[in-house]
Design a protein around this motif. Structure first.
Motif, PDB file in Angstrom:
ATOM      1  N   GLU A 177      13.553  -9.876 -15.067  1.00 31.21           N
ATOM      2  CA  GLU A 177      14.055  -8.661 -14.426  1.00 31.21           C
ATOM      3  C   GLU A 177      14.770  -9.022 -13.132  1.00 31.21           C
ATOM      4  N   ASP A 178      15.448  -8.043 -12.551  1.00 35.39           N
ATOM      5  CA  ASP A 178      16.109  -8.265 -11.269  1.00 35.39           C
ATOM      6  C   ASP A 178      15.131  -8.705 -10.188  1.00 35.39           C
ATOM      7  N   SER A 179      13.930  -8.138 -10.210  1.00 33.16           N
ATOM      8  CA  SER A 179      12.959  -8.396  -9.145  1.00 33.16           C
ATOM      9  C   SER A 179      12.101  -9.621  -9.384  1.00 33.16           C
ATOM     10  N   GLY A 180      12.094 -10.147 -10.602  1.00 35.97           N
ATOM     11  CA  GLY A 180      11.256 -11.302 -10.863  1.00 35.97           C
ATOM     12  C   GLY A 180      11.085 -11.592 -12.329  1.00 35.97           C
ATOM     13  N   LEU A 181       9.958 -12.198 -12.606  1.00 28.93           N
ATOM     14  CA  LEU A 181       9.679 -12.728 -13.920  1.00 28.93           C
ATOM     15  C   LEU A 181       8.242 -12.417 -14.285  1.00 28.93           C
ATOM     16  N   GLU A 182       8.048 -12.047 -15.527  1.00 29.70           N
ATOM     17  CA  GLU A 182       6.713 -11.759 -16.036  1.00 29.70           C
ATOM     18  C   GLU A 182       6.472 -12.663 -17.233  1.00 29.70           C
ATOM     19  N   ARG A 183       5.267 -13.238 -17.318  1.00 27.31           N
ATOM     20  CA  ARG A 183       4.923 -14.080 -18.462  1.00 27.31           C
ATOM     21  C   ARG A 183       3.573 -13.641 -19.010  1.00 27.31           C
ATOM     22  N   ARG A 184       3.519 -13.520 -20.323  1.00 25.15           N
ATOM     23  CA  ARG A 184       2.266 -13.166 -20.994  1.00 25.15           C
ATOM     24  C   ARG A 184       1.997 -14.185 -22.077  1.00 25.15           C
ATOM     25  N   ILE A 185       0.823 -14.781 -22.018  1.00 25.46           N
ATOM     26  CA  ILE A 185       0.365 -15.687 -23.063  1.00 25.46           C
ATOM     27  C   ILE A 185      -0.767 -14.956 -23.746  1.00 25.46           C
ATOM     28  N   GLY A 186      -0.611 -14.672 -25.023  1.00 22.06           N
ATOM     29  CA  GLY A 186      -1.626 -13.845 -25.651  1.00 22.06           C
ATOM     30  C   GLY A 186      -1.959 -14.196 -27.070  1.00 22.06           C
ATOM     31  N   LEU A 187      -3.246 -14.222 -27.322  1.00 21.32           N
ATOM     32  CA  LEU A 187      -3.789 -14.279 -28.664  1.00 21.32           C
ATOM     33  C   LEU A 187      -4.517 -12.959 -28.877  1.00 21.32           C
ATOM     34  N   SER A 188      -4.953 -12.706 -30.082  1.00 19.95           N
ATOM     35  CA  SER A 188      -5.610 -11.426 -30.341  1.00 19.95           C
ATOM     36  C   SER A 188      -6.910 -11.271 -29.550  1.00 19.95           C
ATOM     37  N   THR A 189      -7.582 -12.374 -29.235  1.00 22.98           N
ATOM     38  CA  THR A 189      -8.860 -12.286 -28.525  1.00 22.98           C
ATOM     39  C   THR A 189      -8.779 -12.708 -27.072  1.00 22.98           C
ATOM     40  N   TRP A 190      -7.643 -13.231 -26.649  1.00 22.14           N
ATOM     41  CA  TRP A 190      -7.527 -13.741 -25.287  1.00 22.14           C
ATOM     42  C   TRP A 190      -6.094 -13.597 -24.816  1.00 22.14           C
ATOM     43  N   GLY A 191      -5.914 -13.356 -23.549  1.00 22.46           N
ATOM     44  CA  GLY A 191      -4.567 -13.261 -23.011  1.00 22.46           C
ATOM     45  C   GLY A 191      -4.537 -13.533 -21.527  1.00 22.46           C
ATOM     46  N   ALA A 192      -3.387 -13.950 -21.059  1.00 20.74           N
ATOM     47  CA  ALA A 192      -3.180 -14.197 -19.629  1.00 20.74           C
ATOM     48  C   ALA A 192      -1.832 -13.596 -19.255  1.00 20.74           C
ATOM     49  N   HIS A 193      -1.813 -12.911 -18.152  1.00 16.78           N
ATOM     50  CA  HIS A 193      -0.598 -12.253 -17.680  1.00 16.78           C
ATOM     51  C   HIS A 193      -0.304 -12.747 -16.268  1.00 16.78           C
ATOM     52  N   ARG A 194       0.963 -13.005 -15.979  1.00 19.84           N
ATOM     53  CA  ARG A 194       1.343 -13.490 -14.656  1.00 19.84           C
ATOM     54  C   ARG A 194       2.697 -12.939 -14.289  1.00 19.84           C
ATOM     55  N   ARG A 195       2.840 -12.512 -13.058  1.00 18.97           N
ATOM     56  CA  ARG A 195       4.112 -12.014 -12.542  1.00 18.97           C
ATOM     57  C   ARG A 195       4.510 -12.824 -11.324  1.00 18.97           C
ATOM     58  N   MET A 196       5.788 -13.158 -11.246  1.00 19.95           N
ATOM     59  CA  MET A 196       6.341 -13.851 -10.084  1.00 19.95           C
ATOM     60  C   MET A 196       7.531 -13.043  -9.586  1.00 19.95           C
ATOM     61  N   ASN A 197       7.451 -12.608  -8.356  1.00 23.74           N
ATOM     62  CA  ASN A 197       8.570 -11.896  -7.737  1.00 23.74           C
ATOM     63  C   ASN A 197       9.511 -12.912  -7.105  1.00 23.74           C
ATOM     64  N   TRP A 198      10.809 -12.678  -7.245  1.00 25.39           N
ATOM     65  CA  TRP A 198      11.781 -13.617  -6.683  1.00 25.39           C
ATOM     66  C   TRP A 198      11.632 -13.737  -5.170  1.00 25.39           C
ATOM     67  N   ARG A 199      11.219 -12.672  -4.510  1.00 29.04           N
ATOM     68  CA  ARG A 199      11.076 -12.740  -3.043  1.00 29.04           C
ATOM     69  C   ARG A 199       9.949 -13.687  -2.623  1.00 29.04           C
ATOM     70  N   ASP A 200       9.024 -14.004  -3.553  1.00 27.49           N
ATOM     71  CA  ASP A 200       7.908 -14.906  -3.256  1.00 27.49           C
ATOM     72  C   ASP A 200       8.168 -16.342  -3.699  1.00 27.49           C
ATOM     73  N   LEU A 201       9.333 -16.603  -4.283  1.00 27.17           N
ATOM     74  CA  LEU A 201       9.643 -17.932  -4.788  1.00 27.17           C
ATOM     75  C   LEU A 201       9.591 -18.958  -3.660  1.00 27.17           C
ATOM     76  N   GLU A 202       8.840 -20.040  -3.876  1.00 32.30           N
ATOM     77  CA  GLU A 202       8.719 -21.098  -2.869  1.00 32.30           C
ATOM     78  C   GLU A 202       9.320 -22.416  -3.329  1.00 32.30           C
ATOM     79  N   GLY A 203       9.509 -22.566  -4.628  1.00 29.59           N
ATOM     80  CA  GLY A 203      10.040 -23.833  -5.117  1.00 29.59           C
ATOM     81  C   GLY A 203      10.609 -23.709  -6.504  1.00 29.59           C
TER      82      GLY A 203
END
Length: 173
Positions: free
Chosen positions: A72-98
């Motif tokens: 998205e314009d504001s950042g990036l979202e990543r979801r790793i998901g299985l039917s029994t387990w999942g992980a969600h992570r969001r990174m905003n471009w304004r917080d980018l450090e490297g």
């Protein structure tokens, strides 16, 4: 960059098929040798770690199969998901450090200018996110991340600049 945001990011199954087959073949080979040797100590020392290596490679490939992202314009979202387990992570471009971009290829692939792959590592205060160039939408992700890094005034290391040039992007623009 593609102006139609948001962009869905995912690893196409066809791109991962080779890794799936390599992981399966390596695991079957190592376990087959281990079983055929009747668990002789030397075979356990050689084939055991080899089987573990191929198992871990297969799990990594499985995670890529179930990884989806949204650019998205504001950042990036990543979801790793299985039917029994999942992980969600969001990174905003304004917080980018490297931002790091690395190109991995054999000497022959580099010489011929074909093959190999890129790995992008993005870092913010909460950690890192890594993506490989087999990701559908990778070029759009690179462009957005580089634009965010420029906007924040982040310096890019020499290897990242060389990799960007290899992709046809000017790191200074």
């Amino acid at each position: 960059m593609n102006d139609a945001l948001p962009i869905r990011l995912h690893y196409p199954a066809g791109q991962l098929l080779g890794d799936d087959l390599r992981a399966l073949a390596g695991l079957v080979f190592a376990l087959g040798l281990l079983l055929a040797s009747d668990f002789a100590p030397l075979a356990v020392w050689i084939c055991g770690p080899l089987a573990l290596l191929f198992l871990l490679f297969g799990l990594r490939t499985l995670l890529m199969h179930v990884t989806e992202g949204r650019l998205e314009d504001s950042g990036l979202e990543r979801r790793i998901g299985l039917s029994t387990w999942g992980a969600h992570r969001r990174m905003n471009w304004r917080d980018l450090e490297g931002l790091r971009l690395r190109y991995y290829a054999t000497r022959r692939q580099r010489r011929e200018g074909e093959g190999g792959y890129f790995q992008l590592t993005l870092r913010d205060p909460r950690g890192r996110m890594k993506f490989e160039s087999t990701l559908a939408g990778f070029e759009d992700l690179i462009e957005a991340a580089v634009a965010a890094a420029r906007h924040k005034g982040l310096s890019l290391d020499e290897t990242t600049c060389d990799s960007l040039l290899h992709m046809g992007l000017d790191p200074r623009a």
